[in-house]
Write an enzyme that holds these catalytic residues in place. Structure first.
Site, PDB file in Angstrom:
ATOM      1  CG  ASP A  71      -2.052   0.945   1.146  1.00 46.01           C
ATOM      2  OD1 ASP A  71      -2.140   1.675   0.135  1.00 46.01           O
ATOM      3  OD2 ASP A  71      -2.866   0.991   2.083  1.00 46.01           O
TER       4      ASP A  71
ATOM      5  CG  ASP B  68      -6.263  -4.988   1.845  1.00 45.80           C
ATOM      6  OD1 ASP B  68      -5.971  -4.565   2.971  1.00 45.80           O
ATOM      7  OD2 ASP B  68      -6.732  -4.256   0.953  1.00 45.80           O
TER       8      ASP B  68
ATOM      9  CB  CYS C 172     -12.666 -25.779   8.750  1.00 49.64           C
ATOM     10  SG  CYS C 172     -11.083 -24.944   8.535  1.00 49.64           S
TER      11      CYS C 172
ATOM     12  CB  CYS D  99      -7.527 -24.856   8.807  1.00 44.80           C
ATOM     13  SG  CYS D  99      -8.161 -24.726  10.498  1.00 44.80           S
TER      14      CYS D  99
ATOM     15  CB  CYS E  46     -10.485 -27.407  11.908  1.00 45.30           C
ATOM     16  SG  CYS E  46     -11.318 -25.828  12.228  1.00 45.30           S
TER      17      CYS E  46
ATOM     18  CG  HIS F 261     -10.281 -21.428  11.956  1.00 41.74           C
ATOM     19  ND1 HIS F 261     -10.825 -22.535  11.332  1.00 41.74           N
ATOM     20  CD2 HIS F 261     -11.305 -20.541  12.095  1.00 41.74           C
ATOM     21  CE1 HIS F 261     -12.110 -22.342  11.124  1.00 41.74           C
ATOM     22  NE2 HIS F 261     -12.430 -21.138  11.584  1.00 41.74           N
TER      23      HIS F 261
END
Length: 375
Positions: free
Chosen positions: A90, A271, A309, A311, A314, A340
């Protein structure tokens, strides 16, 4: 940078962006690594565990600490952080806006005092690009003049005028570098302003998109106090003025619902600090909405955060354990919760991409909201 549209479903787009460092499939969510680090996670987590193809760094913060010259010494952000994929940086315009009590814009740039030590600095369109050259960002945002909403028409008009003038200066400076054989692998995006006024957005988009040397275009100045529907409406009437053959980026947005709504309206890139900030504060995202892990009801809960999920968190840990970590303020919590939440966001983007390519985005959106009504 190479850009390709892989498929569309009404206004929603599935595209591919190729930079020097990675292939990015859109719609894409860019995790925010303001100071060169996504909070509580390292480059291995981002690249290998989460598979992030691009993350966002911030010119303002990296310029002040450790400084862009220090980052350059280590080979730019890729060498410094060891994240192998793309970086978008940015321009610092948002920080000047958010720190408005210690900053002031004029016709040529933004004066500001460091929030760290009070030292005085001045960002111009050329200077912010020079900083980003040192950072070796793949995609560089140019300096823009952002205003809080609501704002007077006079202030929005001034914002558009400054943003367009600064964009022209940025193009000249960047093209001069490329003519010298420098910075040919780095890309610049312009930022459309105009508040929530359709006429102002049309003016800003038309002026900036006429500057065809930009590699992509962003919609800025939203999620700064306006109602959600105002944001959605603004995106809907801005995207038709943006080129079809270049990436479209909506800056600083937002919730899972915001992502779905704005992908539907033709946005490719997003974002937001929300997934990691909310994780640190105990809010975790699931297929069925948000949960607050500090609630006492999770202390004896054997289930993962989200049964749908896959991930790392999880697959290995229960809500009961995460609730304990949060209550104990154990540092491990921040990593597991951030993994997560970011996995949820990145997976949501992949699901939308598949839905667009299969021409079933409307059905996907209906399913997305239907799950959130389940108690």
């Amino acid at each position: 940078m190479k850009f390709r549209i892989d498929g569309t479903d009404q206004a929603a787009r599935a595209c591919t962006i190729q930079t020097t460092h990675s292939t990015i499939q859109t719609p894409v969510f860019m995790p925010v690594g303001t100071a060169g680090s996504v909070k509580s996670l390292d480059a291995q987590d981002m690249a290998l565990e989460l598979g992030a193809q691009i993350i966002l760094g911030n010119t303002y913060h990296l310029y002040l600490r450790p400084s862009d010259t220090v980052v350059k010494h280590f080979g730019g952000l890729h060498g410094f952080t060891k994240f192998p994929n793309s970086f978008l940086t940015d321009s610092g315009g948002f920080q000047a806006f958010s720190l408005s009590d210690i900053s002031k814009a004029d016709a040529f740039g933004i004066h500001f005092k460091s929030h760290i030590d009070g030292s005085k600095h001045y960002f111009t369109p050329q200077k912010v690009l020079d900083i980003q050259y040192n950072l070796n960002a793949d995609i560089m945002m140019i300096l823009d003049d952002l205003v809080a909403l609501p704002a007077t028409k006079e202030r929005i008009a001034l914002s558009i005028e400054r943003t367009t003038n600064w964009a022209k200066e940025a193009i000249v400076h960047h093209n001069t570098q490329k003519q010298k054989g420098l910075r040919t692998h780095q890309n610049i995006f312009a930022i459309i302003q105009g508040g929530t006024d359709e006429g102002f957005r049309k003016i800003s988009a038309t002026e900036l998109c006429a500057l065809e040397d930009f590699d992509g275009y962003a919609i800025g100045g939203l999620s700064v106090g306006e109602a959600n529907q105002q944001m959605y409406d603004t995106v809907a009437f801005t995207t038709p003025f943006m080129p079809q053959n270049k990436p479209r980026y909506l800056m600083g947005v937002g919730t899972p619902e915001d992502l779905v709504e704005n992908v539907e309206r033709g946005v490719d890139m997003f974002d937001c600090v929300m997934p990691t900030r909310n994780a640190r504060n105990g809010t975790l995202f699931t297929s069925f909405g948000k949960i607050n892990i500090k609630s006492a009801k999770y202390q004896l809960d054997d289930d993962p955060i989200d049964p749908q999920c896959d991930c790392f968190t999880c697959k290995h840990y229960s809500k009961g354990y995460l609730s304990h970590l949060y209550r104990s303020r154990e540092l491990t919590y921040f990593r597991l919760a951030s993994l997560h939440n970011l996995h949820y966001y990145l997976t949501l983007m992949k699901e939308m991409r598949h839905a667009i390519l299969d021409h079933r985005f409307r059905a996907f959106k209906q399913e997305f909201y239907a799950k959130r009504t389940v108690k």
